[in-house]
Design a protein around this motif. Sequence first.
Motif, PDB file in Angstrom:
ATOM      1  N   THR A  14       4.380  -7.388   3.491  1.00 22.58           N
ATOM      2  CA  THR A  14       4.562  -8.584   4.307  1.00 22.58           C
ATOM      3  C   THR A  14       5.958  -8.606   4.930  1.00 22.58           C
ATOM      4  O   THR A  14       6.782  -7.739   4.655  1.00 22.58           O
ATOM      5  N   ASP A  15       6.190  -9.619   5.724  1.00 24.07           N
ATOM      6  CA  ASP A  15       7.487  -9.854   6.365  1.00 24.07           C
ATOM      7  C   ASP A  15       7.900  -8.709   7.280  1.00 24.07           C
ATOM      8  O   ASP A  15       9.056  -8.302   7.304  1.00 24.07           O
ATOM      9  N   ILE A  16       6.957  -8.205   8.035  1.00 27.26           N
ATOM     10  CA  ILE A  16       7.233  -7.179   9.028  1.00 27.26           C
ATOM     11  C   ILE A  16       7.196  -7.868  10.393  1.00 27.26           C
ATOM     12  O   ILE A  16       6.180  -8.497  10.728  1.00 27.26           O
ATOM     13  N   PRO A  17       8.266  -7.790  11.149  1.00 24.63           N
ATOM     14  CA  PRO A  17       8.276  -8.467  12.452  1.00 24.63           C
ATOM     15  C   PRO A  17       7.086  -8.062  13.328  1.00 24.63           C
ATOM     16  O   PRO A  17       6.767  -6.879  13.455  1.00 24.63           O
ATOM     17  N   ALA A  18       6.431  -9.059  13.897  1.00 21.67           N
ATOM     18  CA  ALA A  18       5.327  -8.880  14.846  1.00 21.67           C
ATOM     19  C   ALA A  18       4.093  -8.206  14.243  1.00 21.67           C
ATOM     20  O   ALA A  18       3.282  -7.656  14.972  1.00 21.67           O
ATOM     21  N   LEU A  19       3.958  -8.238  12.915  1.00 21.40           N
ATOM     22  CA  LEU A  19       2.744  -7.713  12.271  1.00 21.40           C
ATOM     23  C   LEU A  19       2.244  -8.706  11.232  1.00 21.40           C
ATOM     24  O   LEU A  19       3.038  -9.337  10.524  1.00 21.40           O
ATOM     25  N   ASP A  20       0.941  -8.818  11.138  1.00 18.44           N
ATOM     26  CA  ASP A  20       0.337  -9.591  10.054  1.00 18.44           C
ATOM     27  C   ASP A  20       0.503  -8.806   8.757  1.00 18.44           C
ATOM     28  O   ASP A  20       0.832  -7.617   8.782  1.00 18.44           O
ATOM     29  N   PRO A  21       0.244  -9.456   7.610  1.00 21.83           N
ATOM     30  CA  PRO A  21       0.321  -8.715   6.343  1.00 21.83           C
ATOM     31  C   PRO A  21      -0.595  -7.484   6.361  1.00 21.83           C
ATOM     32  O   PRO A  21      -1.681  -7.514   6.922  1.00 21.83           O
ATOM     33  N   ILE A  22      -0.100  -6.431   5.742  1.00 20.75           N
ATOM     34  CA  ILE A  22      -0.833  -5.169   5.639  1.00 20.75           C
ATOM     35  C   ILE A  22      -1.243  -4.994   4.182  1.00 20.75           C
ATOM     36  O   ILE A  22      -0.424  -5.155   3.288  1.00 20.75           O
ATOM     37  N   THR A  23      -2.501  -4.667   3.957  1.00 20.93           N
ATOM     38  CA  THR A  23      -2.961  -4.338   2.610  1.00 20.93           C
ATOM     39  C   THR A  23      -3.287  -2.856   2.570  1.00 20.93           C
ATOM     40  O   THR A  23      -3.948  -2.332   3.468  1.00 20.93           O
ATOM     41  N   VAL A  24      -2.782  -2.190   1.532  1.00 20.86           N
ATOM     42  CA  VAL A  24      -3.013  -0.758   1.372  1.00 20.86           C
ATOM     43  C   VAL A  24      -3.727  -0.545   0.038  1.00 20.86           C
ATOM     44  O   VAL A  24      -3.276  -1.034  -0.991  1.00 20.86           O
ATOM     45  N   PHE A  25      -4.842   0.168   0.082  1.00 20.50           N
ATOM     46  CA  PHE A  25      -5.570   0.555  -1.124  1.00 20.50           C
ATOM     47  C   PHE A  25      -5.363   2.048  -1.327  1.00 20.50           C
ATOM     48  O   PHE A  25      -5.657   2.852  -0.437  1.00 20.50           O
ATOM     49  N   TRP A  26      -4.837   2.398  -2.473  1.00 19.07           N
ATOM     50  CA  TRP A  26      -4.603   3.801  -2.831  1.00 19.07           C
ATOM     51  C   TRP A  26      -5.655   4.175  -3.860  1.00 19.07           C
ATOM     52  O   TRP A  26      -5.737   3.560  -4.919  1.00 19.07           O
ATOM     53  N   GLN A  27      -6.458   5.172  -3.580  1.00 16.82           N
ATOM     54  CA  GLN A  27      -7.460   5.644  -4.525  1.00 16.82           C
ATOM     55  C   GLN A  27      -7.051   7.029  -5.003  1.00 16.82           C
ATOM     56  O   GLN A  27      -6.871   7.950  -4.205  1.00 16.82           O
ATOM     57  N   HIS A  28      -6.914   7.153  -6.309  1.00 16.09           N
ATOM     58  CA  HIS A  28      -6.506   8.411  -6.936  1.00 16.09           C
ATOM     59  C   HIS A  28      -7.738   9.007  -7.619  1.00 16.09           C
ATOM     60  O   HIS A  28      -8.152   8.540  -8.671  1.00 16.09           O
ATOM     61  N   PHE A  29      -8.333  10.029  -6.999  1.00 15.99           N
ATOM     62  CA  PHE A  29      -9.567  10.609  -7.517  1.00 15.99           C
ATOM     63  C   PHE A  29      -9.310  11.626  -8.617  1.00 15.99           C
ATOM     64  O   PHE A  29     -10.051  11.706  -9.582  1.00 15.99           O
ATOM     65  N   ALA A  30      -8.282  12.437  -8.438  1.00 14.34           N
ATOM     66  CA  ALA A  30      -7.915  13.492  -9.388  1.00 14.34           C
ATOM     67  C   ALA A  30      -6.531  13.970  -8.969  1.00 14.34           C
ATOM     68  O   ALA A  30      -6.085  13.656  -7.868  1.00 14.34           O
ATOM     69  N   PRO A  31      -5.841  14.708  -9.830  1.00 13.52           N
ATOM     70  CA  PRO A  31      -4.541  15.229  -9.382  1.00 13.52           C
ATOM     71  C   PRO A  31      -4.686  15.975  -8.055  1.00 13.52           C
ATOM     72  O   PRO A  31      -5.563  16.835  -7.900  1.00 13.52           O
ATOM     73  N   GLY A  32      -3.876  15.596  -7.091  1.00 15.41           N
ATOM     74  CA  GLY A  32      -3.898  16.258  -5.792  1.00 15.41           C
ATOM     75  C   GLY A  32      -4.979  15.801  -4.840  1.00 15.41           C
ATOM     76  O   GLY A  32      -5.130  16.361  -3.753  1.00 15.41           O
ATOM     77  N   LYS A  33      -5.753  14.782  -5.199  1.00 20.53           N
ATOM     78  CA  LYS A  33      -6.839  14.288  -4.347  1.00 20.53           C
ATOM     79  C   LYS A  33      -6.806  12.772  -4.315  1.00 20.53           C
ATOM     80  O   LYS A  33      -6.729  12.116  -5.355  1.00 20.53           O
ATOM     81  N   GLY A  34      -6.872  12.218  -3.113  1.00 20.63           N
ATOM     82  CA  GLY A  34      -6.879  10.770  -3.021  1.00 20.63           C
ATOM     83  C   GLY A  34      -7.146  10.276  -1.617  1.00 20.63           C
ATOM     84  O   GLY A  34      -7.309  11.051  -0.678  1.00 20.63           O
ATOM     85  N   GLN A  35      -7.174   8.967  -1.517  1.00 20.43           N
ATOM     86  CA  GLN A  35      -7.535   8.329  -0.266  1.00 20.43           C
ATOM     87  C   GLN A  35      -6.682   7.097  -0.055  1.00 20.43           C
ATOM     88  O   GLN A  35      -6.274   6.445  -1.014  1.00 20.43           O
TER      89      GLN A  35
END
Length: 108
Positions: A14-35
């Motif tokens: 949040t609190d980024i000028p001229a941007l709405d709040p950003i939500t980030v989802f980090w998915q950790h599938f296995a070591p070295g793999k994710g989304q």
Amino acid sequence: MHIQYGNTESWEITDIPALDPITVFWQHFAPGKGQITVTCFGQAWTSFWGAIGDRTVPEFVSELSAQYLRDCLPNNTKKQDAYLLRISTAVIEAAKKHTTRPAVSLEK
């Protein structure tokens, strides 16, 4: 039906000028793999990486350029490029700050 529960975390930026709040989802599938899935103002973008070494997805993203991350998050208009570049920059900066938090365990 089989349900598998994964290792997922979410951040709100949040609190980024001229941007709405950003939500980030980090998915950790296995070591070295994710989304990553990024949402802002009702829009969402996602990207998967299957070979990022021994890093978590936030560690990997913290080393990217904003242009590379933007290009990994598909959008269907060139008009969105500047908007998504600002979002990508904010996500990378948040990922860089993440190094002060405890690491996410990828062990199952």
